[in-house]
Motif scaffolding. Structure first.
Motif, PDB file in Angstrom:
ATOM      1  N   TRP A 306      31.118 -40.330  61.723  1.00 23.10           N
ATOM      2  CA  TRP A 306      32.854 -40.985  60.830  1.00 23.10           C
ATOM      3  C   TRP A 306      33.714 -40.080  61.480  1.00 23.10           C
ATOM      4  O   TRP A 306      33.466 -38.320  61.770  1.00 23.10           O
ATOM      5  N   ILE A 307      34.973 -40.324  61.643  1.00 24.27           N
ATOM      6  CA  ILE A 307      35.436 -38.989  62.450  1.00 24.27           C
ATOM      7  C   ILE A 307      36.599 -39.210  61.115  1.00 24.27           C
ATOM      8  O   ILE A 307      37.059 -39.896  60.260  1.00 24.27           O
ATOM      9  N   LYS A 308      37.619 -38.268  60.659  1.00 22.80           N
ATOM     10  CA  LYS A 308      38.885 -38.193  60.251  1.00 22.80           C
ATOM     11  C   LYS A 308      39.602 -37.120  60.859  1.00 22.80           C
ATOM     12  O   LYS A 308      39.660 -36.316  61.672  1.00 22.80           O
ATOM     13  N   LEU A 309      40.987 -38.159  61.137  1.00 19.25           N
ATOM     14  CA  LEU A 309      42.000 -38.132  61.914  1.00 19.25           C
ATOM     15  C   LEU A 309      43.104 -36.352  61.378  1.00 19.25           C
ATOM     16  O   LEU A 309      43.304 -36.844  60.364  1.00 19.25           O
ATOM     17  N   THR A 310      43.299 -36.315  62.262  1.00 17.76           N
ATOM     18  CA  THR A 310      43.825 -34.286  62.033  1.00 17.76           C
ATOM     19  C   THR A 310      45.625 -34.998  62.060  1.00 17.76           C
ATOM     20  O   THR A 310      46.154 -34.314  61.796  1.00 17.76           O
ATOM     21  N   GLU A 311      45.587 -36.124  62.729  1.00 21.70           N
ATOM     22  CA  GLU A 311      47.085 -36.237  62.741  1.00 21.70           C
ATOM     23  C   GLU A 311      47.288 -37.942  63.092  1.00 21.70           C
ATOM     24  O   GLU A 311      46.608 -38.382  63.041  1.00 21.70           O
ATOM     25  N   SER A 312      48.078 -37.909  63.238  1.00 14.13           N
ATOM     26  CA  SER A 312      48.836 -40.286  63.181  1.00 14.13           C
ATOM     27  C   SER A 312      48.790 -40.367  64.570  1.00 14.13           C
ATOM     28  O   SER A 312      48.399 -40.014  65.419  1.00 14.13           O
ATOM     29  N   TRP A 370      38.699 -42.580  74.810  1.00 15.12           N
ATOM     30  CA  TRP A 370      39.399 -43.752  73.671  1.00 15.12           C
ATOM     31  C   TRP A 370      37.720 -44.193  72.919  1.00 15.12           C
ATOM     32  O   TRP A 370      36.884 -43.580  73.423  1.00 15.12           O
ATOM     33  N   LEU A 371      38.711 -44.183  71.575  1.00 19.61           N
ATOM     34  CA  LEU A 371      37.478 -43.993  70.659  1.00 19.61           C
ATOM     35  C   LEU A 371      38.020 -46.254  69.786  1.00 19.61           C
ATOM     36  O   LEU A 371      38.723 -46.144  69.673  1.00 19.61           O
ATOM     37  N   LYS A 372      36.268 -46.520  69.356  1.00 21.94           N
ATOM     38  CA  LYS A 372      36.343 -48.096  68.973  1.00 21.94           C
ATOM     39  C   LYS A 372      36.059 -47.594  67.783  1.00 21.94           C
ATOM     40  O   LYS A 372      35.345 -46.938  67.297  1.00 21.94           O
ATOM     41  N   ILE A 373      37.380 -48.216  66.348  1.00 23.82           N
ATOM     42  CA  ILE A 373      36.657 -47.581  65.320  1.00 23.82           C
ATOM     43  C   ILE A 373      36.842 -48.609  64.201  1.00 23.82           C
ATOM     44  O   ILE A 373      37.267 -49.408  64.153  1.00 23.82           O
ATOM     45  N   ARG A 374      36.184 -47.427  62.847  1.00 24.20           N
ATOM     46  CA  ARG A 374      36.069 -48.917  62.193  1.00 24.20           C
ATOM     47  C   ARG A 374      36.433 -48.516  60.666  1.00 24.20           C
ATOM     48  O   ARG A 374      36.168 -47.336  60.187  1.00 24.20           O
ATOM     49  N   ALA A 375      36.779 -49.397  59.865  1.00 21.22           N
ATOM     50  CA  ALA A 375      37.413 -49.095  58.626  1.00 21.22           C
ATOM     51  C   ALA A 375      36.065 -48.702  57.611  1.00 21.22           C
ATOM     52  O   ALA A 375      35.448 -47.573  56.648  1.00 21.22           O
ATOM     53  N   THR A 376      34.770 -49.421  58.154  1.00 16.43           N
ATOM     54  CA  THR A 376      33.727 -49.476  57.465  1.00 16.43           C
ATOM     55  C   THR A 376      32.176 -49.540  58.505  1.00 16.43           C
ATOM     56  O   THR A 376      32.875 -49.419  59.260  1.00 16.43           O
ATOM     57  N   ALA A 377      31.067 -48.724  58.091  1.00 22.11           N
ATOM     58  CA  ALA A 377      30.150 -48.576  59.039  1.00 22.11           C
ATOM     59  C   ALA A 377      29.874 -49.949  59.150  1.00 22.11           C
ATOM     60  O   ALA A 377      29.957 -51.249  58.534  1.00 22.11           O
ATOM     61  N   PRO A 378      29.128 -50.678  59.873  1.00 25.84           N
ATOM     62  CA  PRO A 378      28.653 -51.853  60.607  1.00 25.84           C
ATOM     63  C   PRO A 378      27.340 -52.629  58.990  1.00 25.84           C
ATOM     64  O   PRO A 378      26.262 -51.820  58.828  1.00 25.84           O
TER      65      PRO A 378
END
Length: 380
Positions: A306-312, A370-378
């Motif tokens: 899980w990651i947290k963005l530090t900038e938009s 490049w990261l492929k990200i999801r708002a929720t876990a699979p």
């Protein structure tokens, strides 16, 4: 193709005298401001082509009225940026290998600044800003590999409009009135100069052609005059805080108008983001995210973190024969993919599940993660 007789060094290190070799003319792109049909572009074009031997391309996003300029609604600004970005890519496509420089005025500086910030694949030679409405702290240092320093910022000591833009609404700055005063930018001051002072053939010949040719900066006002009292008051008072009252009164008297969705067809759960540029396995600038739940540098992020963005960050799509969810789930690295940004912005502080990581394998665009990200876990 124009040919010039020149002296140059061949691949074996020898010097070849007097050979005819093709040299591509530099290309200058012009970007206008608001409430402007950009008639000045023809005068500047003539000066650059006749006296500077440049190829000049005008751009146009239509007449951008004052209301759309002042409203702090990203849809109108993003639409203008997208239109100019499309024209930039057309110019670059039709001038392969040529140095591309830009002259931008007023709202055009905002457009150019954000195109430069958001498009890692664009490279510019010289950049000239005049009447700039960018903030003094615009982060040029985060993408300085995309232009030739220094950016030239023309400052008019009687130019009230950048200060007014920063004072009455959100998202703009007053670098055209007070300068950037930062590395990577040279502020050239012009005493008694107002907003349109720079847009003439004589100014272009004296100040811009030498800079565009070889970076020569011709000085003007060595000691800038103090801003007018009215300009200082506008900068201090921040009139934008009166805008909500005015907006509420306007809305009450205006029939409802639905603003179209700026991001039709984009999925809500899965997206690709450009995480940043890598140098020898490390991020070249500050990372756009931190890894949550374990103490690890961002370069070691892996699938399942899980990651947290530090900038938009704006999400990306691959624009080829696909739409909606199917397109956004595809990889930016797919063969034939035309990588582009969407208008969907992920905010700093948002948390995402990492579904896939690509950081410099043989298929990837060089030196990027490049990261492929999801708002929720699979499966959740």
């Amino acid at each position: 193709m124009t040919y010039y007789t020149s002296t140059y060094q061949n691949k074996l290190g020898g010097i070849i005298q007097g050979q005819d070799m093709p040299i591509k003319k530099p290309v200058i792109i012009l970007v206008h401001g608001i409430r402007d049909h950009a008639l000045w572009q023809q005068e500047i074009r003539d000066a650059l082509e006749k006296d500077g031997d440049f190829i000049v391309e005008a751009t146009n996003y239509g007449r951008f009225d004052l209301l759309r300029f002042l409203l702090p609604i990203s849809y109108f600004r993003r639409k203008a940026i997208a239109e100019i970005l499309k024209q930039f890519k057309t110019v670059i496509l039709n001038n392969p290998g040529a140095d591309i420089s830009v002259i931008a005025h007023s709202f055009g500086t905002y457009i150019v600044g954000h195109i430069l910030k958001e498009n890692f694949d664009l490279k510019f030679n010289r950049i000239i800003l005049c009447g700039s409405i960018l903030r003094y702290d615009f982060p040029f240092e985060q993408f300085q590999s995309r232009f030739t320093p220094k950016i030239l910022n023309e400052v008019g000591t009687r130019d009230i409009w950048p200060a007014m833009a920063e004072s009455v609404t959100w998202g703009y700055g007053s670098a055209g009135t007070f300068g950037f005063k930062r590395p990577l930018v040279y502020d050239r001051w012009h005493n008694k100069a107002a907003h349109g002072y720079f847009l003439s053939a004589s100014f272009c010949r004296k100040f811009w052609i030498p800079f565009l040719r070889d970076g020569t900066i011709v000085p003007d006002s060595a000691r800038p005059e103090k801003p007018h009292t009215l300009v200082q008051l506008i900068n201090i008072l921040r009139l934008k805080y009166l805008v909500p009252v005015f907006a509420a009164l306007s809305v009450a008297a205006t029939p409802y108008v639905e603003i179209p969705d700026p991001c039709p067809g984009l999925p809500g759960d899965i997206a690709w983001i450009d995480a940043g540029e890598l140098t020898q396995g490390k991020f070249a600038t500050r990372s756009a995210f931190v890894v949550e739940g374990r103490s690890a540098p961002p370069e070691t992020v892996r699938r399942g973190d899980w990651i947290k963005l530090t900038e938009s960050r704006r999400t990306m799509i691959v624009d080829y024969q696909k739409t909606g969810t199917q397109r956004a789930q595809d990889s930016p690295l797919s063969p034939g993919g035309d990588i582009d940004y969407t208008c969907k912005v992920l905010k700093a502080g948002d948390q995402f599940y990492v579904a896939f990581v690509d950081a410099g394998n043989s298929r990837s665009i060089a030196n990027r993660m490049w990261l492929k990200i999801r708002a929720t876990a699979p499966g959740s």
